[in-house]
Design an enzyme around this catalytic site. Structure first.
Site, PDB file in Angstrom:
ATOM      1  N   GLY A   1       0.873  -1.176   0.000  1.00  0.00           N
ATOM      2  CA  GLY A   1       0.000   0.000   0.000  1.00  0.00           C
ATOM      3  C   GLY A   1       0.902   1.217   0.000  1.00  0.00           C
ATOM      4  N   LEU A   2       1.159   1.732  -1.213  1.00  0.00           N
ATOM      5  CA  LEU A   2       2.158   2.800  -1.326  1.00  0.00           C
ATOM      6  C   LEU A   2       1.543   4.128  -1.746  1.00  0.00           C
ATOM      7  CD1 LEU A   2       4.964   0.645  -3.012  1.00  0.00           C
ATOM      8  CD2 LEU A   2       4.764   1.263  -0.587  1.00  0.00           C
TER       9      LEU A   2
ATOM     10  N   GLU B   1      -8.512  15.438  18.962  1.00  0.00           N
ATOM     11  CA  GLU B   1      -8.100  16.399  17.923  1.00  0.00           C
ATOM     12  C   GLU B   1      -9.324  17.201  17.438  1.00  0.00           C
ATOM     13  OE1 GLU B   1      -5.617  14.473  14.868  1.00  0.00           O
ATOM     14  OE2 GLU B   1      -6.901  15.447  13.391  1.00  0.00           O
TER      15      GLU B   1
ATOM     16  N   ASN C   1      -7.845  10.982  17.708  1.00  0.00           N
ATOM     17  CA  ASN C   1      -8.510  11.775  16.679  1.00  0.00           C
ATOM     18  C   ASN C   1      -9.722  12.512  17.240  1.00  0.00           C
ATOM     19  OD1 ASN C   1      -6.618  10.483  15.110  1.00  0.00           O
ATOM     20  ND2 ASN C   1      -8.009  10.101  13.414  1.00  0.00           N
TER      21      ASN C   1
ATOM     22  N   SER D   1      -0.172   8.662  13.773  1.00  0.00           N
ATOM     23  CA  SER D   1      -0.604  10.062  13.689  1.00  0.00           C
ATOM     24  C   SER D   1       0.516  10.928  13.160  1.00  0.00           C
ATOM     25  CB  SER D   1      -1.045  10.578  15.062  1.00  0.00           C
ATOM     26  OG  SER D   1      -1.357  11.967  14.962  1.00  0.00           O
TER      27      SER D   1
ATOM     28  N   GLY E   1      -0.013  12.479   9.892  1.00  0.00           N
ATOM     29  CA  GLY E   1      -0.289  12.680   8.463  1.00  0.00           C
ATOM     30  C   GLY E   1       0.909  12.301   7.607  1.00  0.00           C
TER      31      GLY E   1
ATOM     32  N   GLY F   1       1.857   4.993   3.065  1.00  0.00           N
ATOM     33  CA  GLY F   1       2.739   3.832   2.915  1.00  0.00           C
ATOM     34  C   GLY F   1       4.069   4.206   2.286  1.00  0.00           C
TER      35      GLY F   1
ATOM     36  N   ARG G   1      -0.904  -2.721  -4.967  1.00  0.00           N
ATOM     37  CA  ARG G   1      -1.801  -3.445  -5.894  1.00  0.00           C
ATOM     38  C   ARG G   1      -1.514  -3.053  -7.336  1.00  0.00           C
ATOM     39  NH1 ARG G   1      -8.116  -2.305  -5.331  1.00  0.00           N
ATOM     40  NH2 ARG G   1      -7.295  -0.206  -5.597  1.00  0.00           N
TER      41      ARG G   1
HETATM   42  P1  NAP Z   1      -5.649   5.482   1.034  1.00  0.00           P
HETATM   43  O1  NAP Z   1      -6.103   6.454   0.015  1.00  0.00           O
HETATM   44  O2  NAP Z   1      -6.442   5.361   2.275  1.00  0.00           O
HETATM   45  O3  NAP Z   1      -5.522   4.031   0.373  1.00  0.00           O
HETATM   46  C1  NAP Z   1      -4.924   3.869  -0.874  1.00  0.00           C
HETATM   47  C2  NAP Z   1      -4.055   2.627  -0.881  1.00  0.00           C
HETATM   48  O4  NAP Z   1      -4.842   1.467  -0.602  1.00  0.00           O
HETATM   49  C3  NAP Z   1      -3.446   2.413  -2.248  1.00  0.00           C
HETATM   50  O5  NAP Z   1      -2.161   1.891  -2.076  1.00  0.00           O
HETATM   51  C4  NAP Z   1      -4.395   1.400  -2.869  1.00  0.00           C
HETATM   52  O6  NAP Z   1      -3.831   0.656  -3.916  1.00  0.00           O
HETATM   53  C5  NAP Z   1      -4.678   0.533  -1.679  1.00  0.00           C
HETATM   54  N1  NAP Z   1      -5.872  -0.286  -1.834  1.00  0.00           N
HETATM   55  C6  NAP Z   1      -7.154   0.134  -1.784  1.00  0.00           C
HETATM   56  N2  NAP Z   1      -7.991  -0.911  -1.947  1.00  0.00           N
HETATM   57  C7  NAP Z   1      -7.210  -2.013  -2.104  1.00  0.00           C
HETATM   58  C8  NAP Z   1      -7.493  -3.390  -2.318  1.00  0.00           C
HETATM   59  N3  NAP Z   1      -8.746  -3.848  -2.377  1.00  0.00           N
HETATM   60  N4  NAP Z   1      -6.451  -4.230  -2.436  1.00  0.00           N
HETATM   61  C9  NAP Z   1      -5.182  -3.775  -2.360  1.00  0.00           C
HETATM   62  N5  NAP Z   1      -4.855  -2.486  -2.173  1.00  0.00           N
HETATM   63  C10 NAP Z   1      -5.859  -1.615  -2.042  1.00  0.00           C
HETATM   64  O7  NAP Z   1      -4.095   5.794   1.360  1.00  0.00           O
HETATM   65  P2  NAP Z   1      -3.407   6.693   2.483  1.00  0.00           P
HETATM   66  O8  NAP Z   1      -4.022   8.049   2.572  1.00  0.00           O
HETATM   67  O9  NAP Z   1      -1.952   6.581   2.229  1.00  0.00           O
HETATM   68  O10 NAP Z   1      -3.769   5.954   3.843  1.00  0.00           O
HETATM   69  C11 NAP Z   1      -3.417   4.607   4.096  1.00  0.00           C
HETATM   70  C12 NAP Z   1      -4.009   4.202   5.415  1.00  0.00           C
HETATM   71  O11 NAP Z   1      -3.471   5.039   6.439  1.00  0.00           O
HETATM   72  C13 NAP Z   1      -5.531   4.375   5.498  1.00  0.00           C
HETATM   73  O12 NAP Z   1      -6.074   3.358   6.282  1.00  0.00           O
HETATM   74  C14 NAP Z   1      -5.688   5.711   6.185  1.00  0.00           C
HETATM   75  O13 NAP Z   1      -6.927   5.820   6.869  1.00  0.00           O
HETATM   76  C15 NAP Z   1      -4.523   5.681   7.141  1.00  0.00           C
HETATM   77  N6  NAP Z   1      -4.023   6.981   7.581  1.00  0.00           N
HETATM   78  C16 NAP Z   1      -3.969   8.031   6.729  1.00  0.00           C
HETATM   79  C17 NAP Z   1      -3.461   9.245   7.160  1.00  0.00           C
HETATM   80  C18 NAP Z   1      -3.369  10.406   6.214  1.00  0.00           C
HETATM   81  O14 NAP Z   1      -3.035  11.507   6.679  1.00  0.00           O
HETATM   82  N7  NAP Z   1      -3.627  10.217   4.920  1.00  0.00           N
HETATM   83  C19 NAP Z   1      -2.992   9.380   8.463  1.00  0.00           C
HETATM   84  C20 NAP Z   1      -3.014   8.276   9.310  1.00  0.00           C
HETATM   85  C21 NAP Z   1      -3.530   7.079   8.854  1.00  0.00           C
HETATM   86  P3  NAP Z   1      -3.898   1.201  -5.442  1.00  0.00           P
HETATM   87  O15 NAP Z   1      -2.789   2.193  -5.558  1.00  0.00           O
HETATM   88  O16 NAP Z   1      -3.683  -0.003  -6.275  1.00  0.00           O
HETATM   89  O17 NAP Z   1      -5.239   1.816  -5.636  1.00  0.00           O
END
Ligand code: NAP
Length: 484
Positions: free
Chosen positions: A14-15, A195, A192, A133, A135, A19, A38
């Site tokens: 999950g990049l 927050e 959160n 936490s 971001g 990630g 993926r």
């Molecule tokens: P995201 O938008 O929540 O998820 C996208 C990632 O998930 C992509 O790598 C995507 O792959 C993959 N994915 C989605 N459905 C999938 C499936 N069915 N099988 C395999 N891979 C799948 O990404 P993010 O913002 O980087 O967050 C990742 C996690 O960290 C989430 O749970 C989020 O809630 C949490 N988080 C986020 C933040 C933030 O500030 N953004 C902070 C703390 C925690 P593809 O590239 O192939 O679509």
């Protein structure tokens, strides 16, 4: 740069933003990181753009990622929370062996984490639900991390997590083993929620300075900068000053005036409140914050209600406005103490309910850096719980009680001024109501017990004797019976 098979110390699947940045953070700390996504474009882009930051082992498939890992294998999932996380676990679990560790760093609901942990434990696989936490920036430069799961799994992850986590002002990494199964994700959820509450209180302070004191955003930004040098010093106060000082390039107007006043939410605040209702812990500050965002989003309703009459607002003399601003600082601080007190109450209640054994001081300690709520204030919470781990609540700590008490006169002035002037302050007023509820000698709950006994024979306890009682309300002389 790439490395040969089975040499990677950790794998990340999950990049997307989180990630990718965690993988880079690990690589920058000298770990060989197997990376997978993926859709392969993200994997390729990571290696192409940041390959010189360390050792990345690109994998095309989950099997390739697993094959690249040293044993016990450590795989970090950073995929979308919910069903996608289950789907990815289903892909990886059959490839893993007993003793391997699957870390979910996404924002999972703690109940899902409990379910997943139990299922994987049957297969001997450690599942570590980890709150992250800070971001995107935090993921790269140092997040606050809240791992839950077995102690054994934490020990295998600790060296890596301690390296990539932020460092508190005293140098300690902002990561600790929170507790078994869903404890880490639970604490992240409440983080959160707090927050949300903190942001709502800051929003109300701004609104009061704008509406009641009559200050412009640039002046309010100055006030927040000043506050940031004092006991309110925190990341959220700091960025508030930045946002308020920002001018919109297109119109030349304060940025805050050109942004639509509808606050978004992704759901962790709502989860906190839903869970608090089940646990019976009053997180009124978080609930008000979640509902305030909801109110802001009901555009049609707000438009229809715009004609409702409100009070005339008196114009404040500059000296009175300056005094009022000082009172707002006190009200904000006292309300913040309540918000955090409520959050800790909820964490401790869940810890008891689920037998997690969460150390309340350690939770405060790991939010001191990297996290969105990082603040000097958290040092005080850490110290309060270290001095007395059995503290019934933050307001029972002598220092916090003294400060809230010293602020209460200003707090009341601010809330009554807001009511007089028609400025909505659900956060400030609910925090004050909570403070008054806790300190009350007698609560009207006694009357409510009487009502419940009257219409539903729900019984009541007496202040002067043991046992449960019921009054036969329909009988003319209303005799009392003992029910147990
Ligand atoms: P995201 O938008 O929540 O998820 C996208 C990632 O998930 C992509 O790598 C995507 O792959 C993959 N994915 C989605 N459905 C999938 C499936 N069915 N099988 C395999 N891979 C799948 O990404 P993010 O913002 O980087 O967050 C990742 C996690 O960290 C989430 O749970 C989020 O809630 C949490 N988080 C986020 C933040 C933030 O500030 N953004 C902070 C703390 C925690 P593809 O590239 O192939 O679509």
């Amino acid at each position: 740069m790439t490395a040969p098979t089975a040499t990677a110390q950790i794998g990340v699947t999950g990049l997307a933003v989180m990630g990718r940045n965690l993988a880079r953070n690990l690589a920058r700390h000298g770990y060989a990181v197997a990376v997978h996504n993926r859709s392969a474009e993200r994997t390729d882009a990571l290696v192409r753009e940041f390959g010189d930051e360390g050792v990345f082992v690109p994998a095309r498939t989950p099997a390739e990622l697993v094959a690249a890992l040293q044993r016990p294998r450590r795989v970090l999932l950073m995929v979308q929370a919910g069903a996608p996380t289950d789907a990815v676990i289903e892909e990886f679990a059959p490839l893993l062996e007993p003793g391997d560790i699957l870390v979910d760093g996404g924002n999972a609901h703690f109940a899902d984490t409990r379910r997943r942990e139990a299922k994987l434990r049957e297969r001997g696989i450690h599942f570590v639900g980890t709150g992250v936490s800070g971001g995107e920036e935090g993921a790269l430069h140092g997040p606050s991390m809240m791992p839950g799961g077995s102690k054994e799994a934490y020990e295998a992850l600790a060296p890596l997590f301690q390296d990539i986590a932020a460092k508190a002002p005293d140098g300690t990494p902002t990561v600790t083993h929170i507790g078994p199964d869903g404890a880490g994700h639970f604490v992240k959820m409440v983080h959160n929620g707090i927050e949300y509450s903190d942001m709502q209180l800051i929003g109300e302070a701004y609104d009061l300075l704008r509406q009641a004191a009559g200050y412009e955003p640039a002046r309010i930004a100055e006030i927040f900068r000043e506050w940031n040098r004092g006991r309110l010093g925190s990341y959220l106060i700091e960025i508030t000053a930045e946002v308020l000082a920002h001018t919109d390039a297109a119109t030349g107007r304060p940025f805050v005036d050109i942004v639509a006043d509808r606050a978004g939410q992704k759901g962790t605040g709502r989860w906190t409140v839903q869970t608090a209702l089940d646990l019976g812990t009053p997180v009124t500050g978080i609930a008000e914050a979640v509902f305030a965002r909801a109110v802001s989003g009901h555009t049609r309703l707000r438009e229809a209600a715009r004609a409702l009459p409100g009070p005339d607002r008196p114009e404040l003399h500059p000296d009175d406005a300056a005094r009022f601003a000082e009172q707002v600082e006190q009200a904000l601080y006292a309300s913040k103490v309540v918000a955090y007190a409520q959050g800790w109450h909820m964490i401790q209640a869940a810890s008891e309910e689920y037998g997690w054994g969460i150390d309340p001081a350690a939770v405060a300690a790991i939010w001191r850096a990297g996290s969105i709520v990082r603040a000097g204030f958290l040092d005080r919470i850490t110290a309060a719980y270290r001095a007395n781990p059995d503290l019934p609540g933050l307001l029972a700590d002598e220092g916090f009680a003294r400060e809230a008490g010293a602020a209460q006169a200003a707090w009341r002035t601010v809330v009554s001024t807001a009511v007089r002037d028609g400025v909505p302050v659900p956060g400030f007023s609910s925090a004050l109501a909570y403070y008054d509820s806790l300190r009350a000698e007698r609560l009207p709950a006694a009357l409510i017990q009487g009502q419940r006994d009257f219409f539903g024979a729900h019984t009541y306890r007496r202040t002067d004797r043991e046992g449960s009682y019921h009054t036969l309300w329909a009988t003319p002389d209303r005799p009392e019976t003992r029910t147990e």
